[in-house]
Design an enzyme around this catalytic site. Structure first.
Site, PDB file in Angstrom:
ATOM      1  N   ARG A   5     -34.273  -4.616  27.656  1.00 42.11           N
ATOM      2  CA  ARG A   5     -35.281  -5.505  27.064  1.00 42.11           C
ATOM      3  C   ARG A   5     -35.936  -6.405  28.122  1.00 42.11           C
ATOM      4  O   ARG A   5     -37.126  -6.723  28.030  1.00 42.11           O
ATOM      5  CB  ARG A   5     -34.639  -6.324  25.944  1.00 42.11           C
ATOM      6  CG  ARG A   5     -34.294  -5.414  24.743  1.00 42.11           C
ATOM      7  CD  ARG A   5     -33.594  -6.155  23.650  1.00 42.11           C
ATOM      8  NE  ARG A   5     -34.326  -7.326  23.237  1.00 42.11           N
ATOM      9  CZ  ARG A   5     -33.777  -8.406  22.677  1.00 42.11           C
ATOM     10  NH1 ARG A   5     -32.474  -8.458  22.482  1.00 42.11           N
ATOM     11  NH2 ARG A   5     -34.500  -9.420  22.318  1.00 42.11           N
ATOM     12  N   HIS A  13     -34.182 -20.052  20.737  1.00 43.70           N
ATOM     13  CA  HIS A  13     -33.150 -19.025  20.922  1.00 43.70           C
ATOM     14  C   HIS A  13     -32.946 -18.655  22.384  1.00 43.70           C
ATOM     15  O   HIS A  13     -32.425 -17.580  22.679  1.00 43.70           O
ATOM     16  CB  HIS A  13     -33.477 -17.784  20.082  1.00 43.70           C
ATOM     17  CG  HIS A  13     -33.437 -18.030  18.593  1.00 43.70           C
ATOM     18  ND1 HIS A  13     -34.001 -17.187  17.668  1.00 43.70           N
ATOM     19  CD2 HIS A  13     -32.868 -19.038  17.878  1.00 43.70           C
ATOM     20  CE1 HIS A  13     -33.797 -17.662  16.440  1.00 43.70           C
ATOM     21  NE2 HIS A  13     -33.121 -18.797  16.544  1.00 43.70           N
TER      22      HIS A  13
END
Ligand code: BJW
Length: 245
Positions: free
Chosen positions: A68, A117
């Site tokens: 990612r 986050h």
């Protein structure tokens, strides 16, 4: 509906925006709840984004994040990121609260960014919970903390972990004081971020959602605009800049 939102935005001194993965979808970064592709098709993100998953199989989780990180490095901000950065420049008090870990809002020029986050480009020690910038190239996967030898992990917030206190406090303060609150490209199912639009609404803000399709927030807010964020946000910005200046 868009006209009413634009008229609220035109007079608002304070605006807060909560973004989710849908904002980065048009940059080629898959949303969290999209089917994973290729090598990762058989893994459920809910089972990779937890401390338990990391304890069970640190190599697998590290490699998923490495994949990612590669997507993020290759991606560029899209018109939705750029429109939000432009909206900040014309709003006296603007807070961009993001659940995304890709850093694309800052790369688009947003200044007052609250990352709820964490950020996938940072790394921290799993045992000591401190950010680590360099580590010895031993070939271990995941690599080891140069201070304690513990495993390194991405500096993101996994399920069951608490959000960074400073970020959460900044987000709730912005939700309480804003006159307009926008939710953009989020499914609105992950707590505690999903509470922010309701906190803003209880505090008197006009709350609007921009999403491809109705989701969890559907019909509980003041306005819903359905379509790609990369089209709707630039349209809003263009209207703000041309009408009633
Ligand atoms: C477009 C588009 C386009 C697509 N244009 N739109 C209260 C009740 C129930 C459960 C809980 C609760 N409190 C806490 C929990 C547990 C848990 C939770 O919420 N679980 C739910 C799933 C039920 N929350 C937590 O554990 C949180 N911690 C916490 O509360 O601590 C206190 C505590 C501790 C211990 C016990 C209890 C409490 C932490 C949550 C951390 C979330 N982390 C992740 C991973 C980050 C790292 C990583 O990326 O790998 O964050 S999960 C994942 O979901 C990621 C995202 O930021 C987050 C939100 O997802 P998002 O952004 O909304 O994406 P999607 O994919 O869901 O939606 C995309 C949307 O875009 C869709 O709507 C599309 O339609 C739309 N879209 N293209 C516009 N072009």
């Amino acid at each position: 509906m868009i006209e009413l939102l634009i008229s609220h935005l035109r007079t608002a001194e304070s605006v807060a925006v909560l973004t989710g993965a849908g904002v980065s979808a048009e940059s080629g970064i898959p949303t969290f709840r999209d089917a994973q592709t290729g090598l990762w098709a058989r893994y459920d993100p809910h089972e990779l984004a937890t401390p338990e998953a990391f304890r069970r199989n640190p190599r697998l989780v590290w490699e998923w994040y490495a994949y990612r990180r590669g997507l993020v490095a290759a991606a560029a901000p899209n018109p939705a990121h750029l429109a939000l950065a432009a909206l900040e420049r014309r709003t006296p008090d603007f807070t961009l609260i993001t659940q995304n870990v890709d850093g694309l809002h800052r790369r688009a020029g947003s200044q007052n960014v609250v990352e709820l986050h964490g950020n996938i480009t940072r790394t921290k020690c799993f045992d000591e919970d401190v950010v680590v910038e360099r580590w010895p190239a031993t070939g271990d996967v995941p690599p080891c903390c140069p201070s304690c030898g513990g495993p390194l992990r991405p500096d993101v917030v996994w399920f069951g972990e608490t959000l960074p206190a400073a970020a959460w406090n900044a987000a709730t303060a912005a939700a309480r004081r804003c006159q307009v609150f926008l939710c953009v490209g989020t499914s609105g199912v992950v707590q505690p971020a999903a509470d922010l639009p309701f906190l803003a609404r209880r505090s008197g803000a006009y709350v609007a959602e921009i999403n491809l399709a109705p989701g969890a927030l559907h019909d509980q807010l003041d306005a819903q605009l359905y379509g790609p964020a990369g089209e709707i946000l630039p349209r809003i910005l263009a209207a703000l800049e041309t009408i009633g200046e």
